[in-house]
Design an enzyme around this catalytic site. Structure first.
Site, PDB file in Angstrom:
ATOM      1  N   GLU A   1       0.698  -1.252   0.026  1.00  0.00           N
ATOM      2  CA  GLU A   1      -0.015   0.146  -0.022  1.00  0.00           C
ATOM      3  C   GLU A   1       0.758   1.335   0.041  1.00  0.00           C
ATOM      4  O   GLU A   1       0.725   2.254   1.016  1.00  0.00           O
ATOM      5  CB  GLU A   1      -0.849  -0.074   1.194  1.00  0.00           C
ATOM      6  CG  GLU A   1      -2.087  -1.135   1.216  1.00  0.00           C
ATOM      7  CD  GLU A   1      -3.332  -0.772   2.032  1.00  0.00           C
ATOM      8  OE1 GLU A   1      -3.088  -0.042   2.889  1.00  0.00           O
ATOM      9  OE2 GLU A   1      -4.179  -1.600   1.842  1.00  0.00           O
TER      10      GLU A   1
ATOM     11  N   GLU B   1      -6.705  -7.866  -0.187  1.00  0.00           N
ATOM     12  CA  GLU B   1      -7.459  -7.525   0.972  1.00  0.00           C
ATOM     13  C   GLU B   1      -8.596  -7.005   0.685  1.00  0.00           C
ATOM     14  O   GLU B   1      -9.083  -6.427  -0.438  1.00  0.00           O
ATOM     15  CB  GLU B   1      -6.522  -6.411   1.911  1.00  0.00           C
ATOM     16  CG  GLU B   1      -5.345  -6.891   2.567  1.00  0.00           C
ATOM     17  CD  GLU B   1      -4.687  -5.619   3.436  1.00  0.00           C
ATOM     18  OE1 GLU B   1      -5.242  -4.984   3.769  1.00  0.00           O
ATOM     19  OE2 GLU B   1      -3.547  -5.715   3.343  1.00  0.00           O
TER      20      GLU B   1
HETATM   21  C1  BG6 Z   1      -5.041  -1.889   4.744  1.00  0.00           C
HETATM   22  C2  BG6 Z   1      -3.627  -2.580   5.394  1.00  0.00           C
HETATM   23  O1  BG6 Z   1      -4.873  -0.703   4.683  1.00  0.00           O
HETATM   24  O2  BG6 Z   1      -6.116  -1.948   5.840  1.00  0.00           O
HETATM   25  C3  BG6 Z   1      -3.982  -3.295   6.499  1.00  0.00           C
HETATM   26  O3  BG6 Z   1      -3.177  -3.034   4.613  1.00  0.00           O
HETATM   27  C4  BG6 Z   1      -5.108  -2.712   7.321  1.00  0.00           C
HETATM   28  O4  BG6 Z   1      -2.814  -3.359   7.297  1.00  0.00           O
HETATM   29  C5  BG6 Z   1      -6.320  -2.746   6.658  1.00  0.00           C
HETATM   30  O5  BG6 Z   1      -5.049  -3.364   8.688  1.00  0.00           O
HETATM   31  C6  BG6 Z   1      -7.304  -2.100   7.209  1.00  0.00           C
HETATM   32  O6  BG6 Z   1      -7.139  -0.895   7.874  1.00  0.00           O
HETATM   33  P1  BG6 Z   1      -7.296  -0.432   9.624  1.00  0.00           P
HETATM   34  O7  BG6 Z   1      -6.891   0.783   9.564  1.00  0.00           O
HETATM   35  O8  BG6 Z   1      -8.929  -0.757   9.892  1.00  0.00           O
HETATM   36  O9  BG6 Z   1      -6.533  -1.735  10.368  1.00  0.00           O
END
Ligand code: BG6
Length: 479
Positions: free
Chosen positions: A163, A378
């Site tokens: 990211e 993700e």
């Molecule tokens: C992504 C990241 O941005 O989103 C993760 O790669 C992260 O590491 C995920 O956990 C969700 O974001 P957050 O801030 O809710 O943990």
């Protein structure tokens, strides 16, 4: 239809699940320090224990196998391999990932390894400022070379840096940035860090292509498709500007080896463009990606904004409380675009717009433009979960979210987009990057709170049983 051999699984990252932050030779990463600070300021958990996967990895892999995973995306902690960031590798840290990979392979699960997920060794921050210094490119290159040589026989699919676009936007959560750089006068450094990461990404791609015979490699990009707030031409133009600076600026590097012209022009006009040395662009162009891994949670919305005013990036779009609407403002680039709420979409409690159609839109758009395979590394719903007295987690809201996104991915595949894997966030509950552990994403509940790690017992959520059926039927059964 999902193709035969489609990779199903889920994702995590090292500092968000492993814990054992100072065990078996590992030293601090910048995330160990950043999260200590968040604990002090906001009461969010530290990374010391996280979900304790370091000690539970066998149990976790057994659960993944039970769920039917054919892949698991995780990251390697640089400071577990090289506690000082460079120098001698740490044998116990190196062995841990061999153990994890062997466990996965024995369970028939393909490892998808991310080289870097926000956790620069603290020693490098102390030595020269970490990502603020070009020296990190050399250290990253040595680290990446070590990884592909050490694990390349067992790991075929590699993602390089997690990211970059999100690191640029939320640099204080993702990098250690000294207080004195946060007054808005140092925003150029965001793009400078990104430039160093582009060099690292290209080096890592070349290393995989050299040392991993059938290896494939790409970046994992945090990506939101962007809609115009209205059909007014000014808003549509603002949308295109936001698309250029927030998305194409990264994807054009990965696939064309160039900085997107509109974004680059804007950055140069405002003194934000990175300093580029001779040979940098040739290196970047040489390290082409085989695929793009996408982290998709939400779509975004942009509108036109007046040309006067201040650039606003710092603290934009952050919701720390988990109460809908408690968001800290929107990124603004005067005369270029301003991000805004999309009135047509519901959001999570942390104000992330829920938009399965956006997943289809993103996949089709990127495939049309670059014609490269795509992976979803993700996708998921951050939510409060309740553990019932009889030890259950009824997370129907998460099932709804995942179901609609899988449907959207299927529509894209049916229209010809090549998607090779789906690894939602997250396999198990973990430490959120922005909101501690009470914002949960996992298919598997981890019994702990922000201030008490308890014993991190694992409990299957309803979404675990549902996803098991989805995988078993190759997503024919989404009920
Ligand atoms: C992504 C990241 O941005 O989103 C993760 O790669 C992260 O590491 C995920 O956990 C969700 O974001 P957050 O801030 O809710 O943990």
């Amino acid at each position: 239809m999902f193709p035969k051999g489609f990779l199903w699984g889920a994702s995590t990252s090292a500092y968000q699940v492993e814990g054992a932050a100072y065990e078996d030779g590992k030293k601090a990463s910048q995330q160990d320090i950043i999260n200590k600070d968040s604990f002090q300021k906001y009461g969010f958990a530290t990374a010391d224990v996280a979900s304790d996967e370091y000690h539970h990895y066998k149990e976790d892999v057994a659960l993944m196998k039970e769920c039917g995973f054919s892949s698991y995306r995780f990251s390697i902690a640089w400071a577990r391999i090289f506690p000082d960031g460079n120098g001698e590798p740490n044998p116990k840290g190196v062995q841990y990932y061999h153990n994890l990979i062997h466990e996965l392979k024995a369970a028939g699960i393909e490892p998808i390894v991310t080289m870097y997920h926000y956790d620069c060794p603290w020693a490098l921050v102390e030595k020269y400022g970490g990502w603020l210094n070009r020296q990190i490119v050399d250290d990253f290159a040595k680290y990446a070379e070590f990884l592909v040589k050490e694990y390349g026989k067992e790991v075929r699919i590699w993602t390089t840096i997690n990211e970059q676009s999100i690191i640029v936007q939320y640099w204080t959560q993702k990098c250690y940035i000294p207080e004195e750089l946060l007054d808005g006068n140092h925003n150029q450094l965001r793009y400078q860090i990104n430039h160093y990461m582009n060099l690292c990404h290209a080096i890592a791609c070349n290393l995989v292509h050299t040392y991993v015979p059938d290896g494939i490699v790409g970046a994992a990009l945090g990506y939101s498709c962007i809609y115009p707030l209205t059909s007014r031409p000014e808003d549509c133009m603002a949308m295109q500007n936001a698309q250029a600076l927030r998305n194409d600026y990264y994807t054009d590097i990965y696939f064309k080896g160039i900085y997107n012209k509109a974004a680059d022009t804007y950055l140069k006009e405002h003194g934000l463009a990175p300093v580029i040395e001779n040979g940098d662009m040739d290196l970047i162009a040489s390290g082409t990606s085989d695929f793009l891994a996408l982290n998709y949670y939400a779509s975004e919305c942009a509108k036109a904004c007046p040309a006067d005013g201040k650039i606003q990036i710092q603290w934009s779009g952050v919701n720390r409380s988990g109460k809908k609407g408690d968001i800290s403002g929107f990124e603004t680039h005067p005369g270029f675009y301003q991000m805004c709420k999309n009135p047509n979409l519901d959001t999570t409690d942390w104000d992330w717009a829920i938009d399965p159609t956006g997943m289809e839109y993103m996949l089709r758009d990127l495939y049309n433009r670059y014609n490269k395979p795509l992976m979803i590394t993700e996708n998921g719903l951050g939510a409060y979960d309740t553990l019932t007295e009889d030890g259950k987690i009824h997370d129907s809201y998460r099932i709804d979210y995942l179901r609609e996104h899988i449907r959207a991915m299927k529509r894209a595949i049916d229209k010809g987009v090549e998607v090779i894997s789906y690894n939602p966030w997250s396999a198990i509950d973990l430490l959120s990057t922005s909101n501690g552990v009470k914002k949960r994403y996992g298919l598997i509940y981890v019994d702990r709170t922000d201030d008490d790690p308890k014993n991190c017992a694992r409990i299957r959520k309803d979404s675990f049983y549902w996803y098991k059926k989805v995988i078993a039927s190759n997503a024919e059964d989404l009920t």
